[in-house]
Design an enzyme around this catalytic site. Structure first.
Site, PDB file in Angstrom:
ATOM      1  N   TYR A  87       0.852  -1.187   0.000  1.00 41.85           N
ATOM      2  CA  TYR A  87       0.000   0.000   0.000  1.00 41.85           C
ATOM      3  C   TYR A  87       0.895   1.247   0.000  1.00 41.85           C
ATOM      4  CZ  TYR A  87      -3.532  -3.388   1.517  1.00 41.85           C
ATOM      5  OH  TYR A  87      -4.360  -4.470   1.606  1.00 41.85           O
ATOM      6  N   ASN A 108     -12.064  -1.968  -4.722  1.00 36.62           N
ATOM      7  CA  ASN A 108     -11.869  -2.349  -6.122  1.00 36.62           C
ATOM      8  C   ASN A 108     -13.083  -3.162  -6.601  1.00 36.62           C
ATOM      9  OD1 ASN A 108     -10.983  -3.338  -8.600  1.00 36.62           O
ATOM     10  ND2 ASN A 108      -9.496  -4.731  -7.697  1.00 36.62           N
ATOM     11  N   CYS A 116      -5.969  -6.522  -7.074  1.00 37.10           N
ATOM     12  CA  CYS A 116      -5.764  -5.958  -5.746  1.00 37.10           C
ATOM     13  C   CYS A 116      -5.118  -6.976  -4.801  1.00 37.10           C
ATOM     14  CB  CYS A 116      -7.079  -5.442  -5.168  1.00 37.10           C
ATOM     15  SG  CYS A 116      -8.430  -6.612  -5.200  1.00 37.10           S
ATOM     16  N   HIS A 117      -5.203  -8.269  -5.142  1.00 36.31           N
ATOM     17  CA  HIS A 117      -4.563  -9.288  -4.307  1.00 36.31           C
ATOM     18  C   HIS A 117      -3.043  -9.173  -4.348  1.00 36.31           C
ATOM     19  CE1 HIS A 117      -5.009 -11.031  -8.348  1.00 36.31           C
ATOM     20  NE2 HIS A 117      -3.873 -11.670  -8.097  1.00 36.31           N
ATOM     21  N   GLU A 144      -0.171 -17.476  -8.944  1.00 40.87           N
ATOM     22  CA  GLU A 144       0.684 -16.609  -9.752  1.00 40.87           C
ATOM     23  C   GLU A 144       2.167 -16.797  -9.433  1.00 40.87           C
ATOM     24  OE1 GLU A 144      -0.766 -12.629  -9.207  1.00 40.87           O
ATOM     25  OE2 GLU A 144      -2.673 -13.087 -10.169  1.00 40.87           O
TER      26      GLU A 144
END
Length: 151
Positions: A87, A108, A116-117, A144
């Site tokens: 952030y 979001n 946003c993850h 990912e």
């Protein structure tokens, strides 16, 4: 608004279109008719992402909200697969404090597609507003291959 739903390992994801742009992604989404070419493309890209065959979504999107909300979403959208930001990183780029960035991430409307993850707290995972909360955030990051960052 028309919506298409896709079964993924992260749940049934519903993608909504408004005026030629993706405007929302929800868990436990519904299938509506008629399916548009954009919704069909969104479904194809979500399936490819789910199968590990897509690194970057290429869909027009529109985030309703303030200019700040749109800026945060655009910066999240630009985070490459397998990478994360904090952030604070995003706040520094925008010249804002981290707390409003965290609130914008939580608001979001198009999670997964706007990733946003991939945004973490300075000292932990931070939150996740999607179905399943933090467990889903961790599952997305593992998918990912960003899970090494979690150890």
């Amino acid at each position: 608004m028309p919506m298409i739903a896709v079964e993924t390992q992260f749940g049934r994801l519903g993608v909504e279109e408004t005026d030629g742009a993706i405007t929302r992604l929800v868990w436990n989404g519904r299938d509506d008719s008629p399916e548009t070419s954009l919704l069909q493309e969104a479904a194809a890209q979500l399936r490819a992402y789910d199968q590990g065959e897509l690194e970057q979504f290429d869909l027009p999107y529109h985030v309703a909200g303030s200019e700040f909300q749109r800026q945060v979403c655009d910066l999240m959208f630009a985070i490459p697969l397998g990478e994360t930001r904090t952030y604070g990183d995003i706040a520094k780029e925008l010249g804002q404090p981290p707390q409003p960035v965290g609130q914008a991430c939580g608001a979001n409307p198009i999670p997964v597609i706007i990733p946003c993850h991939r945004v973490l707290a300075a000292n932990g995972l931070g939150g996740f507003s999607g179905d399943g909360g933090i467990e889903t955030k961790v599952a997305l990051l593992r998918h990912e291959r960003a899970a090494g960052l979690l150890i």
